[in-house]
Design an enzyme around this catalytic site. Structure first.
Site, short mmCIF file in Angstrom:
data_model
loop_
_atom_site.label_atom_id
_atom_site.label_comp_id
_atom_site.label_asym_id
_atom_site.label_seq_id
_atom_site.Cartn_x
_atom_site.Cartn_y
_atom_site.Cartn_z
N HIS A 54 6.22 1.44 -20.27
CA HIS A 54 7.56 0.84 -20.31
C HIS A 54 8.41 1.29 -19.12
CE1 HIS A 54 5.95 0.91 -24.39
NE2 HIS A 54 6.74 -0.10 -24.68
N SER A 103 12.28 0.48 -19.26
CA SER A 103 13.04 1.34 -20.18
C SER A 103 13.28 2.71 -19.55
CB SER A 103 12.27 1.51 -21.49
OG SER A 103 12.03 0.26 -22.10
N GLY A 112 8.89 7.65 -31.19
CA GLY A 112 8.23 6.38 -30.90
C GLY A 112 8.37 5.43 -32.07
N GLY A 120 18.69 -0.43 -28.88
CA GLY A 120 17.96 -1.21 -29.88
C GLY A 120 17.73 -0.43 -31.16
N ASN A 138 21.17 -0.41 -22.60
CA ASN A 138 20.66 -1.23 -21.49
C ASN A 138 20.56 -2.72 -21.85
OD1 ASN A 138 18.25 -1.61 -22.91
ND2 ASN A 138 17.13 -0.04 -21.78
N HIS A 146 9.88 -5.95 -21.13
CA HIS A 146 9.68 -4.76 -21.97
C HIS A 146 8.19 -4.47 -22.11
CE1 HIS A 146 10.77 -1.84 -25.13
NE2 HIS A 146 9.59 -2.17 -25.64
N SER A 194 18.93 18.94 -60.44
CA SER A 194 17.75 18.38 -61.12
C SER A 194 16.45 18.97 -60.57
CB SER A 194 17.71 16.86 -60.95
OG SER A 194 18.76 16.24 -61.65
N GLU A 213 17.71 10.37 -47.84
CA GLU A 213 16.42 11.09 -47.85
C GLU A 213 15.69 11.00 -46.51
OE1 GLU A 213 17.63 10.17 -51.96
OE2 GLU A 213 17.30 8.85 -50.22
#
Length: 626
Positions: free
Chosen positions: A37, A40, A123, A156, A185, A261, A349, A370
């Protein structure tokens, strides 16, 4: 008050030069692997240059030094520029970049802790900030050290809810040693990201989540130096730097264009583009050196952590394994300052509140988030700074499965505890019943799965988990059950207990947790009829003690019954089937929950779904009828 001084022109030019060197390295590496990439990477070049060669303090020769500032590349696909930064820092050999993504090279397609300068694998997007929160919380509250944590996110991945769980956590705890840099970007993988270049919208969102926020030109090194200087001095809130950047920055005909990309630069264009970047570098042989860190993080005490006293239960006493977990965790906390507990608003609990009452400074409330709880726990455990136990209802850990999967890739030693498993929880109904959790954790390669059946074995499971490499999952139950082991009983990972046996046993019955107690009741009932069964407690479902199971199966004519408070798929029964699969003459009959359950009393549900003592008795009789 200290005022900001603009770096001198030589420093600023040096940072610009490093940014272009990082671009060149990233392009060459991705061309050599014919994948990756590069665009990026190019959007983040100035961000990485300023972070690594102006702002961050670290020992370049010792990337995992406890005192170093931490860096998390949440947008993991841009890792070639991370590798390039460590080339420029002098830790990675430049020639190694040309082996990017090759099978014999640790510079993988997304970063993993096979590399000393990577703390967590990324990733799977949206997870880096949660781990960074765990590192920052550890630095501020446990290490009480001056190291800072920087996390680089793509725009993104900010569509992921986990990012905003982490944003809420960081502001709630005032993690002013944490900086998130948003590489805005504009372009995603297949089209523009939803906010495109609307940096004001990102700023408003970050502010609404309680962050100190700056908007900068992400390609202006002086603006970045200034924003990061202010971030370091801002107290009481984490800082977000919203950086407007361009994907493929510096690459003519590619910059800010769609459909680039994950594509290396075409061979017929690469030389000209590299020449253009090279021409912008004014001082190619003047490397910038990172500042050294303050030496104020103590070395880790890596001695095994052991309970200071044996379990204090007597045979026949009754306690739920979920409560025994809380007692055990508190005792482990007494034994070591490194034990840290996290929970997702279920502490009364799961009984992690017993730990909290004794050690409030080492308890982290993660609230109903979580995914973030698991990421924070992973972050806390990096560099072995802490031994973390994170607990919630086992059913709710399923929503964090991607984080758990990534924890294995991260070589994490995180311990996860899931209570309220199976239909035995009763009236709360199926949304609260964990019936998939054994399948889920058995599938994770680095995971040890504990399933204790009484208070004594639970305490030993917690003790063993604290000292076991890899992920550990402890499955605890809601109902009170009898203590069946003496307090001095020894437990080992991968070693089952044969809790009832004779020379006349005709069937081997394997149960765990609640169903072990049902098997013991069935044993009593059948003994009155003159039928002897052997009863096994596996203790760990993974690794499973195949030798004990096979030996017992042979001693009982190859007849085995498994009984579990879990769906048929992926649980105890399938683990036993796998263990005896190559053994001739062994037949396994599985009793398990075979459909979506419902509310009811625990005993009614055990009967309804065929896993109670009475159902075991019937199954044993049918074994002979067949």
């Amino acid at each position: 008050m200290e005022s900001y001084h603009k770096p001198d022109e030589k420093t600023l030019q040096g940072l610009k030069d490093v940014a272009n060197k990082l671009r060149i390295h990233s392009i060459k590496a991705t061309c050599a692997s014919n994948s990756g990439h590069p665009t990026s990477c190019c959007s983040a070049a100035e961000l990485m240059s300023v972070l690594f060669f102006h702002t961050m303090r670290y020992k370049a020769s010792d990337p995992r030094n406890a005192c170093n500032d931490r860096f998390v590349m949440s947008k993991g696909h841009a890792c070639p520029i991370l590798y390039a930064a460590w080339v420029e820092a002098g830790y990675v050999k430049e020639a190694d970049l040309l082996n990017l993504r090759k099978i014999d090279c640790d510079l993988e397609g997304h970063p993993t802790p096979k590399l000393a300068f990577v703390d967590v694998a990324t990733g799977s997007l949206g997870q880096g900030l949660g781990a960074a929160c765990g590192m920052a919380y550890t630095g501020k509250h446990f290490d009480k050290s001056s190291y800072r944590v920087y996390c680089l996110l793509g725009d993104g991945e900010c569509s992921e809810g986990a990012v905003w769980e982490a944003m809420a956590f960081a502001s709630h705890y005032g993690l002013d040693n944490l900086v998130a840099i948003l590489d805005v970007n504009r372009l995603g993988q297949s089209e523009a990201a939803p906010l495109k270049h609307d940096t004001a919208a990102f700023q408003e969102r970050c502010k609404a989540f309680g962050w100190n926020t700056y908007v900068v030109d992400g390609h202006d090194v002086e603006e970045l130096c200034k924003a990061l200087w202010h971030a370091e001095r801002f107290k009481g809130k984490p800082t977000a730097i919203v950086a407007k950047t361009f994907k493929g920055k510096g690459l003519k005909g590619i910059e800010d264009q769609d459909s680039w990309h994950g594509k290396p630069i075409p061979k017929d264009r690469v030389d000209a583009l590299l020449a253009e970047l090279q021409a912008q570098i004014q001082a190619p042989h003047k490397p910038l050196q990172p500042e050294l860190p303050t030496e104020d993080a103590a070395p880790v005490d890596s001695k095994p952590i052991q309970l200071l006293c044996a379990p204090e239960y007597k045979i026949g006493d009754k306690i739920s394994t979920r409560k025994a977990y809380g007692v055990a965790l508190k005792k482990m906390g007494d034994a070591s300052q490194r034990i840290v507990a996290l929970d997702g608003d279920t502490k009364n609990s799961t009984f992690s509140d017993i730990f909290k009452k004794a050690h409030p400074d080492r308890y982290i409330e993660c609230f109903i988030a979580e995914q973030n709880m698991v990421s924070v726990a992973i972050g806390c455990a990096t560099r072995d700074r802490t031994v973390t136990f994170a607990s919630t209802f086992a059913a709710f850990l399923s929503r964090a499965y991607d984080q758990i999967r990534m924890a294995a890739i991260s070589q994490s030693n995180v311990n996860l505890v899931g209570s309220h498993c199976g239909v035995s929880i009763g009236e709360d109904g199926p949304s609260q019943m964990a019936l998939e959790d054994l399948a889920m954790f058995r599938a994770v390669p680095t995971c040890t799965v504990f399933y204790p059946s009484d208070g004594v074995s639970t305490e030993r499971a917690v003790e063993l988990a604290a000292n076991t490499k890899g992920i550990c999952f402890i499955r605890t139950s809601r109902p009170d059950t009898a203590i069946i082991y003496e307090s001095g009983e020894k437990f080992e990972v991968g070693k089952a207990k044969v809790v009832r046996q004779s020379d006349k046993d005709q069937v081997t019955v394997i149960g765990a947790g609640v169903t072990l107690h049902e098997a013991l009741s069935a044993h009593e009932q059948l003994a009155k009829e003159g039928v002897n069964i052997r009863v096994i407690d596996p203790f760990t479902i993974k690794p499973l003690d195949a030798a004990t199971i096979v030996a017992s199966a042979r001693a009982t004519g190859g007849r085995v019954i498994t009984v579990e408070d879990h769906y048929k798929e992926g649980g105890l029964g399938e683990a036993v089937l796998a263990a005896v699969g190559e053994e001739p003459g062994i037949v396994v009959h599985r009793l398990a929950v075979d459909r979506v359950p419902q509310s009811g009393k625990p005993q009614e549900l055990l009967d309804m779904f065929g896993i109670s003592a009475k159902c075991i008795v019937t199954a044993v009789r049918q074994t002979f009828a067949n």
